[in-house]
Design an enzyme around this catalytic site. Structure first.
Site, short mmCIF file in Angstrom:
data_model
loop_
_atom_site.label_atom_id
_atom_site.label_comp_id
_atom_site.label_asym_id
_atom_site.label_seq_id
_atom_site.Cartn_x
_atom_site.Cartn_y
_atom_site.Cartn_z
N CYS A 160 -3.99 -2.07 -1.70
CA CYS A 160 -4.32 -0.33 -2.21
C CYS A 160 -5.28 -0.69 -3.22
CB CYS A 160 -2.98 -0.03 -2.40
SG CYS A 160 -2.94 2.33 -3.35
N ASN A 161 -6.37 0.39 -2.82
CA ASN A 161 -7.11 0.68 -4.07
C ASN A 161 -7.01 0.91 -5.11
OD1 ASN A 161 -10.36 -0.11 -2.62
ND2 ASN A 161 -9.01 0.36 -0.84
N THR A 162 -5.98 2.35 -5.38
CA THR A 162 -6.00 2.73 -5.81
C THR A 162 -5.30 2.61 -7.06
OG1 THR A 162 -5.66 4.55 -4.19
CG2 THR A 162 -4.84 5.42 -6.27
N TYR B 299 -1.18 8.00 -2.64
CA TYR B 299 -0.88 7.93 -4.08
C TYR B 299 -2.54 8.49 -4.24
CZ TYR B 299 2.38 3.38 -4.41
OH TYR B 299 3.63 3.01 -4.33
N GLY B 300 -3.36 8.72 -3.64
CA GLY B 300 -4.56 9.66 -4.86
C GLY B 300 -4.45 10.92 -5.60
N ASP C 250 0.70 -1.12 -0.14
CA ASP C 250 -0.36 -0.15 0.04
C ASP C 250 0.56 1.38 -0.07
OD1 ASP C 250 -2.00 1.39 -0.14
OD2 ASP C 250 -1.99 1.69 2.24
N SER C 251 0.15 2.35 -0.12
CA SER C 251 0.59 3.38 -0.12
C SER C 251 1.49 3.69 1.48
CB SER C 251 0.48 5.08 -0.32
OG SER C 251 -1.19 5.39 0.26
N CYS D 234 -10.90 2.54 0.10
CA CYS D 234 -9.97 2.95 -0.09
C CYS D 234 -9.18 2.26 1.73
CB CYS D 234 -9.86 4.34 0.56
SG CYS D 234 -7.53 4.70 0.85
N THR D 235 -7.99 1.39 1.32
CA THR D 235 -7.68 0.78 2.88
C THR D 235 -7.58 1.60 4.07
OG1 THR D 235 -5.42 0.44 2.06
CG2 THR D 235 -6.50 -0.97 1.33
N HIS D 236 -7.21 2.24 3.84
CA HIS D 236 -6.76 3.64 4.79
C HIS D 236 -8.13 3.67 5.38
CE1 HIS D 236 -3.02 4.90 3.47
NE2 HIS D 236 -2.82 5.31 4.24
N GLU E 216 -2.87 9.08 8.39
CA GLU E 216 -0.95 9.50 8.24
C GLU E 216 -0.58 9.50 9.68
OE1 GLU E 216 0.92 6.76 6.65
OE2 GLU E 216 -0.56 5.60 5.75
N1 DGL Z 1 -5.15 3.18 0.82
C1 DGL Z 1 -4.90 3.39 -0.84
C2 DGL Z 1 -6.43 3.39 -1.35
O1 DGL Z 1 -6.89 1.74 -0.62
C3 DGL Z 1 -4.14 4.69 -0.59
C4 DGL Z 1 -4.18 6.22 -0.32
C5 DGL Z 1 -3.66 7.30 -0.78
O2 DGL Z 1 -1.69 6.54 -0.53
O3 DGL Z 1 -3.75 8.09 -1.05
O4 DGL Z 1 -6.18 3.99 -2.04
#
Ligand code: DGL
Length: 288
Positions: A76-78, A45-46, A13-14, A185-187, A153
């Site tokens: 990571c979904n992105t 990453y978004g 992931d990011s 988004c996994t976050h 974060e």
């Molecule tokens: N956790 C990631 C996702 O699922 C990336 C989020 C990010 O870094 O913007 O998209």
């Protein structure tokens, strides 16, 4: 691959978001050894372009393959939304993404589906398209939530500001009378308590992490790669500051991990990624 059973699964992931997938892996596949990579130097990453994201994922997969993983799960979904198809065609290691498992999970729960995700995931329409492919009658509304990842974060989970921001993002979806909310988004799973305090009781939250881990299990069974011996301790690596990641991840892991720093860009510069590999070997079916 020789004795693939005992090899680790790579997940990335990011940042801290992938820990929600890691926890689902611990729960559902407790015998698997795992390597976790967080690209914290290039987070979030978004807000990145598809070209940047594809290059980052290429670098991560190159590093993962050098670590000898048997499979990679994009936590990571992105990355899953933007890079999965291209990356699958370039690497011989099976790679799973979150979008299709998440979409399949969502349509089991409801017909009026809200998606919260990063800007890049929303721009890709990956969830919307996947959901409507699985259930053409489902109605879908998307909301990009660019402030969530920096807040998570920064460990600002219980900050009143975070709740105000969440209310602003969720209200338009609540106004559409959604019955299901995909945490795209996994976050975002880290904010589950905040969402619960805002959403009407009847709205079901879907966490694609649970579904991608089910798909991972199916894939391992299909390949005969499910581990049966005790796992090795999870190996953590980050592109940014290892100490910071160790400190922040404690809250979500329940322990302080040992974290290694990896300079992906330097590694790749020393051994540039050559033209995409041709995958003549047997490819497993695509679960996601
Ligand atoms: N956790 C990631 C996702 O699922 C990336 C989020 C990010 O870094 O913007 O998209």
């Amino acid at each position: 691959m020789g004795n693939s059973k005992t090899l680790p699964i790579g997940i990335f992931d990011s940042g801290l978001g992938g820990i929600t997938v890691l926890r689902a892996l611990y729960h559902q596949l407790p015998k698997e050894s795992i390597i976790y990579f967080a690209d914290t130097a290039r987070l979030p990453y978004g807000n990145r372009s598809p070209e940047e994201l594809i290059q980052y994922v290429r670098e991560i997969l190159t590093w993962m393959e050098a670590q000898g993983v048997k499979m990679v799960v994009m936590a990571c979904n992105t990355s899953s939304a933007v890079a999965l198809d291209i990356i699958r065609s370039e690497f011989k290691t099976p790679v799973l993404g979150l979008i299709l498992p998440g979409a399949k999970g969502a349509v089991k729960k409801g017909k009026r589906i809200g998606i919260i995700a990063t800007q890049a995931t929303v721009n890709s329409n990956a969830y919307k398209n996947a959901i409507q492919e699985v259930d053409p009658e489902a109605e879908v509304w998307q909301m990009a939530c660019p402030d969530f990842v920096p807040l998570i974060e920064a460990n600002r989970i219980n900050d009143p500001h975070t709740k105000r921001v969440a209310r602003q993002y969720l209200q338009p979806l609540i106004d559409k009378n959604i019955d299901t909310l995909v945490l795209g988004c996994t976050h975002y799973r880290h904010l589950a308590g905040v969402f619960k305090s805002i959403l009407p009781n009847h709205v079901v939250c879907v966490d694609p992490a649970e579904y991608v881990v089910k798909a991972t299990e199916q894939e391992l069974e299909l390949m005969g790669w499910k581990n049966t011996s005790p796992p090795l301790p999870t190996q953590f690596a980050v592109s940014g500051c290892p100490e910071q990641f160790a400190e922040l991840s404690h809250r979500w892991l329940g322990y302080t991990p040992l974290v290694e720093g990896v300079d992906l860009e330097k590694l790749i510069a020393a051994a540039p990624i050559s033209a995409p590999q041709q995958t003549s070997s047997v490819q497993p079916p695509k679960f996601s």
